[in-house]
Design a protein around this motif. Structure first.
Motif, PDB file in Angstrom:
ATOM      1  N   THR A  49      -6.467   6.820  -5.262  1.00  0.00           N
ATOM      2  CA  THR A  49      -6.753   5.486  -4.368  1.00  0.00           C
ATOM      3  C   THR A  49      -5.434   4.881  -4.155  1.00  0.00           C
ATOM      4  N   LEU A  50      -4.444   4.992  -4.942  1.00  0.00           N
ATOM      5  CA  LEU A  50      -3.137   4.592  -4.664  1.00  0.00           C
ATOM      6  C   LEU A  50      -2.443   5.050  -3.559  1.00  0.00           C
ATOM      7  N   HIS A  51      -2.819   6.350  -3.143  1.00  0.00           N
ATOM      8  CA  HIS A  51      -2.280   6.927  -2.035  1.00  0.00           C
ATOM      9  C   HIS A  51      -2.786   6.469  -0.785  1.00  0.00           C
ATOM     10  N   TRP A  52      -4.163   6.358  -0.960  1.00  0.00           N
ATOM     11  CA  TRP A  52      -4.729   5.716   0.369  1.00  0.00           C
ATOM     12  C   TRP A  52      -4.188   4.221   0.775  1.00  0.00           C
ATOM     13  N   VAL A  53      -4.086   3.495  -0.471  1.00  0.00           N
ATOM     14  CA  VAL A  53      -3.524   2.160  -0.092  1.00  0.00           C
ATOM     15  C   VAL A  53      -2.135   1.974   0.534  1.00  0.00           C
ATOM     16  N   SER A  54      -1.402   3.179   0.020  1.00  0.00           N
ATOM     17  CA  SER A  54       0.074   3.208   0.529  1.00  0.00           C
ATOM     18  C   SER A  54       0.042   3.592   1.774  1.00  0.00           C
ATOM     19  N   LEU A  55      -0.897   3.804   2.585  1.00  0.00           N
ATOM     20  CA  LEU A  55      -0.931   4.057   3.970  1.00  0.00           C
ATOM     21  C   LEU A  55      -1.248   2.927   4.805  1.00  0.00           C
ATOM     22  N   CYS A  56      -1.508   1.579   3.794  1.00  0.00           N
ATOM     23  CA  CYS A  56      -1.936   0.445   4.811  1.00  0.00           C
ATOM     24  C   CYS A  56      -0.514  -0.022   5.234  1.00  0.00           C
ATOM     25  N   ARG A  57      -0.687  -1.061   6.367  1.00  0.00           N
ATOM     26  CA  ARG A  57       0.334  -1.859   6.630  1.00  0.00           C
ATOM     27  C   ARG A  57       0.539  -3.082   5.518  1.00  0.00           C
ATOM     28  N   ARG A  58       2.048  -3.476   5.448  1.00  0.00           N
ATOM     29  CA  ARG A  58       2.109  -4.397   4.402  1.00  0.00           C
ATOM     30  C   ARG A  58       1.692  -5.722   4.948  1.00  0.00           C
ATOM     31  N   PRO A  59       1.166  -6.410   4.251  1.00  0.00           N
ATOM     32  CA  PRO A  59       0.645  -7.691   4.807  1.00  0.00           C
ATOM     33  C   PRO A  59       1.789  -8.533   4.563  1.00  0.00           C
ATOM     34  N   GLU A  60       1.797  -9.643   5.883  1.00  0.00           N
ATOM     35  CA  GLU A  60       2.964 -10.608   5.593  1.00  0.00           C
ATOM     36  C   GLU A  60       2.334 -11.877   6.866  1.00  0.00           C
ATOM     37  N   GLY A  61       3.245 -12.619   6.371  1.00  0.00           N
ATOM     38  CA  GLY A  61       2.956 -13.999   7.419  1.00  0.00           C
ATOM     39  C   GLY A  61       1.876 -14.571   6.987  1.00  0.00           C
ATOM     40  N   GLU A  62       1.308 -15.355   8.020  1.00  0.00           N
ATOM     41  CA  GLU A  62       0.168 -16.484   7.489  1.00  0.00           C
ATOM     42  C   GLU A  62      -1.041 -15.775   6.924  1.00  0.00           C
ATOM     43  N   SER A  63      -1.274 -14.239   7.575  1.00  0.00           N
ATOM     44  CA  SER A  63      -2.604 -13.751   6.997  1.00  0.00           C
ATOM     45  C   SER A  63      -2.507 -13.049   5.826  1.00  0.00           C
ATOM     46  N   PHE A  64      -1.250 -13.280   5.302  1.00  0.00           N
ATOM     47  CA  PHE A  64      -0.950 -12.522   3.673  1.00  0.00           C
ATOM     48  C   PHE A  64      -1.995 -12.403   3.113  1.00  0.00           C
ATOM     49  N   SER A  65      -2.444 -13.341   2.464  1.00  0.00           N
ATOM     50  CA  SER A  65      -3.391 -13.786   1.479  1.00  0.00           C
ATOM     51  C   SER A  65      -4.799 -12.937   1.887  1.00  0.00           C
ATOM     52  N   GLU A  66      -5.093 -13.272   3.049  1.00  0.00           N
ATOM     53  CA  GLU A  66      -6.478 -12.681   3.566  1.00  0.00           C
ATOM     54  C   GLU A  66      -6.213 -11.034   3.589  1.00  0.00           C
ATOM     55  N   HIS A  67      -5.248 -10.720   3.889  1.00  0.00           N
ATOM     56  CA  HIS A  67      -4.971  -9.162   4.079  1.00  0.00           C
ATOM     57  C   HIS A  67      -5.167  -8.438   2.769  1.00  0.00           C
ATOM     58  N   VAL A  68      -4.324  -8.933   1.900  1.00  0.00           N
ATOM     59  CA  VAL A  68      -4.341  -8.647   0.526  1.00  0.00           C
ATOM     60  C   VAL A  68      -5.651  -8.623  -0.173  1.00  0.00           C
TER      61      VAL A  68
END
Length: 121
Positions: A49-68
């Motif tokens: 699962t960590l490998h799959w999560v590693s492929l996600c784009r890094r959350p940033e900006g105003e949508s940080f919390s929503e993306h996390v």
């Protein structure tokens, strides 16, 4: 569901891409001296699962919390811990950037002390 043979290699490649979570995770694991397994446990997931999560784009900006929250929910990982790791690494990057700028010696000493305190806690 079986994980594809290419997953681990893709996660390793993602660790070299600054916009991917894999790069943040690799840097964090290096600083904290954590194995992939130990880091997966910290996030409450398997290595796969960590490998799959590693492929996600890094959350940033105003949508940080929503993306996390979206990432945490989708992969079933600890969203609070993911957010903490990402914020810690943002703060570390800011300290490094500040440390490389022309600061007074006293200010650099305060930054080093804060970083040392963080390592010892």
């Amino acid at each position: 569901m079986m994980n594809p043979d290419w997953l681990e290699a893709a996660a390793e490649r993602g660790a070299r891409e600054p916009d991917m979570l894999g790069s943040v995770f690799a840097w964090y694991r290096d600083l904290e001296e954590l194995s992939v397994q130990a880091f997966a446990e910290k996030l409450g997931c398997t290595v796969e699962t960590l490998h799959w999560v590693s492929l996600c784009r890094r959350p940033e900006g105003e949508s940080f919390s929503e993306h996390v929250n979206q990432i945490a929910e989708h992969f079933g990982i600890d969203g609070f811990e993911l957010s903490r790791v990402l914020r810690d690494m943002e703060a570390t990057a800011a300290l490094i950037a500040t440390e490389n700028s022309p600061l007074e010696p006293e200010a650099r000493a305060v930054l080093r002390a804060a970083r040392d305190r963080e390592k010892n806690s």
